[in-house]
Design a protein around this motif. Structure first.
Motif, short mmCIF file in Angstrom:
data_model
loop_
_atom_site.label_atom_id
_atom_site.label_comp_id
_atom_site.label_asym_id
_atom_site.label_seq_id
_atom_site.Cartn_x
_atom_site.Cartn_y
_atom_site.Cartn_z
N LEU A 247 0.82 -1.25 -0.02
CA LEU A 247 0.14 0.00 -0.03
C LEU A 247 0.69 1.20 0.06
O LEU A 247 0.16 2.25 -0.42
CB LEU A 247 -1.02 -0.01 1.04
N GLY A 248 1.98 1.18 0.41
CA GLY A 248 3.06 2.20 0.53
C GLY A 248 2.46 3.46 1.50
O GLY A 248 3.20 4.52 1.25
N VAL A 249 2.11 3.00 2.52
CA VAL A 249 1.84 4.09 3.52
C VAL A 249 2.84 3.67 4.90
O VAL A 249 2.92 2.29 4.96
CB VAL A 249 0.25 3.86 3.95
N PRO A 250 2.82 4.65 5.58
CA PRO A 250 3.55 4.30 6.96
C PRO A 250 2.46 3.84 7.93
O PRO A 250 1.12 4.17 7.92
CB PRO A 250 3.93 5.58 7.43
N LEU A 251 2.90 3.04 8.82
CA LEU A 251 1.86 2.84 10.18
C LEU A 251 1.68 4.15 10.95
O LEU A 251 2.50 4.69 11.42
CB LEU A 251 2.63 1.56 10.99
N SER A 252 0.42 4.42 10.99
CA SER A 252 -0.21 5.76 11.80
C SER A 252 0.22 5.52 13.21
O SER A 252 0.83 4.42 14.03
CB SER A 252 -1.52 5.99 11.65
N PRO A 253 0.62 7.04 13.83
CA PRO A 253 0.69 6.77 15.19
C PRO A 253 0.00 5.93 16.13
O PRO A 253 0.24 5.15 17.04
CB PRO A 253 1.12 8.15 15.33
N ASP A 254 -1.32 6.03 15.93
CA ASP A 254 -2.19 5.42 16.71
C ASP A 254 -2.24 3.91 16.42
O ASP A 254 -2.16 3.06 17.57
CB ASP A 254 -3.59 5.96 16.33
N ARG A 255 -1.94 3.35 15.18
CA ARG A 255 -1.81 2.02 14.94
C ARG A 255 -0.61 1.68 15.72
O ARG A 255 -0.49 0.38 16.22
CB ARG A 255 -1.81 1.75 13.65
N ARG A 256 0.58 2.11 15.54
CA ARG A 256 1.79 1.89 16.11
C ARG A 256 1.68 1.53 17.72
O ARG A 256 2.23 0.64 18.25
CB ARG A 256 2.68 2.97 15.89
N ARG A 257 1.05 2.72 18.22
CA ARG A 257 0.64 2.30 19.72
C ARG A 257 -0.16 1.20 20.17
O ARG A 257 0.31 0.44 21.06
CB ARG A 257 0.11 3.75 20.39
N ARG A 258 -1.19 0.99 19.23
CA ARG A 258 -2.02 0.01 19.73
C ARG A 258 -1.27 -1.61 19.31
O ARG A 258 -1.53 -2.40 20.16
CB ARG A 258 -3.31 -0.01 18.87
N LEU A 259 -0.65 -1.51 18.23
CA LEU A 259 0.21 -2.86 18.14
C LEU A 259 1.00 -3.30 19.27
O LEU A 259 1.26 -4.47 19.71
CB LEU A 259 1.22 -2.66 16.73
N LEU A 260 1.85 -2.02 19.83
CA LEU A 260 2.76 -2.46 20.75
C LEU A 260 1.99 -2.71 22.01
O LEU A 260 2.54 -3.35 23.05
CB LEU A 260 3.95 -1.16 20.97
N ASP A 261 0.97 -1.95 22.40
CA ASP A 261 0.16 -2.41 23.42
C ASP A 261 -0.11 -3.74 23.38
O ASP A 261 -0.26 -4.52 24.41
CB ASP A 261 -0.98 -1.31 23.66
N TRP A 262 -0.75 -4.23 22.42
CA TRP A 262 -1.32 -5.45 22.12
C TRP A 262 -0.17 -6.74 22.42
O TRP A 262 -0.16 -7.51 23.09
CB TRP A 262 -1.71 -5.77 20.63
N ALA A 263 1.10 -6.23 21.84
CA ALA A 263 2.08 -7.27 22.29
C ALA A 263 2.55 -7.23 23.64
O ALA A 263 2.75 -8.58 24.13
CB ALA A 263 3.35 -6.76 21.48
N ALA A 264 2.53 -6.21 24.18
CA ALA A 264 2.94 -6.09 25.74
C ALA A 264 1.69 -7.01 26.61
O ALA A 264 1.92 -7.62 27.47
CB ALA A 264 2.99 -4.83 26.10
N ALA A 265 0.55 -6.53 26.15
CA ALA A 265 -0.48 -7.22 27.03
C ALA A 265 -0.53 -8.77 26.81
O ALA A 265 -1.12 -9.31 27.81
CB ALA A 265 -1.82 -6.59 26.48
N VAL A 266 -0.21 -9.29 25.66
CA VAL A 266 -0.40 -10.74 25.60
C VAL A 266 0.71 -11.36 25.23
O VAL A 266 0.83 -12.70 24.96
CB VAL A 266 -1.48 -11.09 24.50
N ASP A 267 2.03 -10.73 25.72
CA ASP A 267 3.19 -11.21 25.54
C ASP A 267 3.69 -11.85 24.21
O ASP A 267 3.87 -13.16 23.95
CB ASP A 267 3.54 -12.25 26.77
#
Length: 450
Positions: A247-267
């Protein structure tokens, strides 16, 4: 066995002109070749070494030695009283198999080989190789040469904002190997399926599937991967946050935070493929996701876009808890990457040539992309999706028939392109993913429907 025989003079005629020196080697090679190609058939009785020597006008010793070597390798059978015969030959059985394309089709992300910095790279090879010690030539540290790990760590800190020290870097043979190592370790740990961007890279999807990995789609759109729309609960997610493919787009700031929050929450693990982030043409490259969560993100990168994919050199910066297992997997995979290539790259980066090459490519590729985008706007009054970066653009098309017609046209001209629909797990939108490194706008424009 056949009683047919070949006369000494006929054997000499079959072998051709005798050299002045090296009679033994000449005789051995000539008879072996004649046996292989059938000119001396199985069961044929050969003349005695004495008779061959007389016909050639040479001493008997070299002839006897040649026949002994032929017997040892199975070309002839020698018996005390019956002399030598051509050995029976097993029939070659070649199973029918389909044609396999050894060279992959052109990829939209392939750089222009004409821009490879031959002079500075060869200079780096000379200087880097001269700095190697004798101990470096053995089976070394599977993590890679210390000098290269230092240079890569420094480069990633300065240009990508990564949080990394030299002893956290593993030198790998390209991102493909990095994915293989990660998939192997995750599978051994029972981590579960790997989530992939949908649409995403068909190559990454096929590579992981070939390893037996279970892959599941995670939808991506104009803001990048959306972890909240994941299918099931993957144990890891592969993402291209700086420049989503295709798609040629960057990961939006909000999506970046939510992705890392998911990774931390469920290891869980985030695998960051930083494949072409250096090549941004309208501003500074976006920093790596790894800097925000180095204990949750495995960072992958390589020199494939800046130098050449054939070099097979890259780096992996994993979270600390996976480091030892990945180093062991690297050791088991290939015992380490070529030290000569590593030494050359360490010198190339340390001398500043790598960054000079990046600046050069930003100018050249930026101009080529702008020309292509301008041609599309002029002809169709449309702009490709995504922002000004990397080596590909996405052009959306009205239907799948238009997609197939355009692909056929471009394939005839050896122009690198992927169908957008092939980037989806299931039925996807029609469009073209076009390489911008080498494609001339006049070859592209007629391929697209009005």
């Amino acid at each position: 066995m056949s009683d047919s025989a070949i006369r000494p003079e006929d054997l000499v005629l079959l072998l051709g002109a005798r050299p002045r020196r090296g009679v033994r080697a000449w005789l051995y090679r000539g008879i072996a070749k004649a046996v292989r190609d059938g000119r001396l058939p199985p069961g044929l009785r050969l003349p005695s070494s004495r008779a061959v020597a007389a016909a050639l006008g040479v001493a008997r010793g070299p002839v006897s030695e040649a026949l002994e070597l032929l017997a040892a390798e199975g070309y002839v059978i020698t018996r005390d009283r019956s002399g030598s015969r051509v050995a029976p030959r097993a029939e070659s059985v070649r199973a029918e198999r389909p044609e396999v394309a050894l060279r992959p089709p052109p990829s939209p992300g392939t750089p222009d080989p004409a821009l490879f910095p031959w002079a500075s790279w060869l200079r780096s090879m000379r200087i880097g190789s001269a700095r190697l010690r004798p101990d470096d030539l053995g089976y070394g540290d599977p993590r890679g040469l210390p000098a290269l790990r230092e240079r890569v760590a420094e480069l990633l800190r300065l240009t990508r904002g990564a949080v990394v020290a030299p002893d956290q870097v593993v030198i790998i043979s390209g991102v493909a190997q990095g994915l293989t190592l990660l998939a192997t370790v995750l599978r051994r740990r029972g981590a579960g399926p790997i989530g992939l961007e949908d649409p995403g890279s068909p190559g990454a999807r096929d590579s992981l599937r070939s390893l037996g990995a279970d892959v599941v789609p995670v939808p991506a759109d104009g803001d990048g991967l959306d972890i909240d729309r994941r299918v099931g609960e993957p144990g890891a997610v592969l993402v291209t946050p700086a420049h989503q493919y295709p798609l040629g787009v960057p990961l939006s700031p909000d999506r970046r935070r939510r992705l890392l929050d998911w990774a931390a929450a469920v290891d869980r693990l985030v695998i960051e493929d930083d494949y072409d982030a250096d090549l941004r043409y309208d501003g500074l490259p976006i920093g790596v996701l790894q800097a925000m969560a180095p204990d949750r993100v495995a960072l992958l990168g390589s020199v494939s876009k800046v130098l050449a994919p054939g070099m097979r050199l890259g780096w992996l910066v994993p979270p600390p808890h996976l480091y030892d297992e990945l180093v062991a997997a690297k050791r088991n995979a290939d015992l380490g990457t070529s030290v000569f290539d590593q030494a050359a790259l360490a010198e190339f980066i340390g001398s500043g040539e790598y960054q000079r090459q990046v600046r050069r490519l930003r100018q050249v590729y930026g101009e080529r992309r702008a020309a292509l985008v301008g041609g599309l706007r002029e002809r169709f009054d449309v702009s490709p999706a995504g922002f000004s970066a990397g080596l590909h653009v996405l052009v959306r098309l009205p239907d799948h028939d238009a997609e197939q017609r355009a692909l056929a046209y471009l394939a005839e001209r050896n122009v690198a392109a992927h169908a957008l629909s092939d980037c989806f797990f299931a039925d996807g939108d029609p469009g073209l993913v076009l390489g911008t490194a080498r494609i001339p706008a006049p070859d592209l424009i007629p391929a697209l429907p009005d």
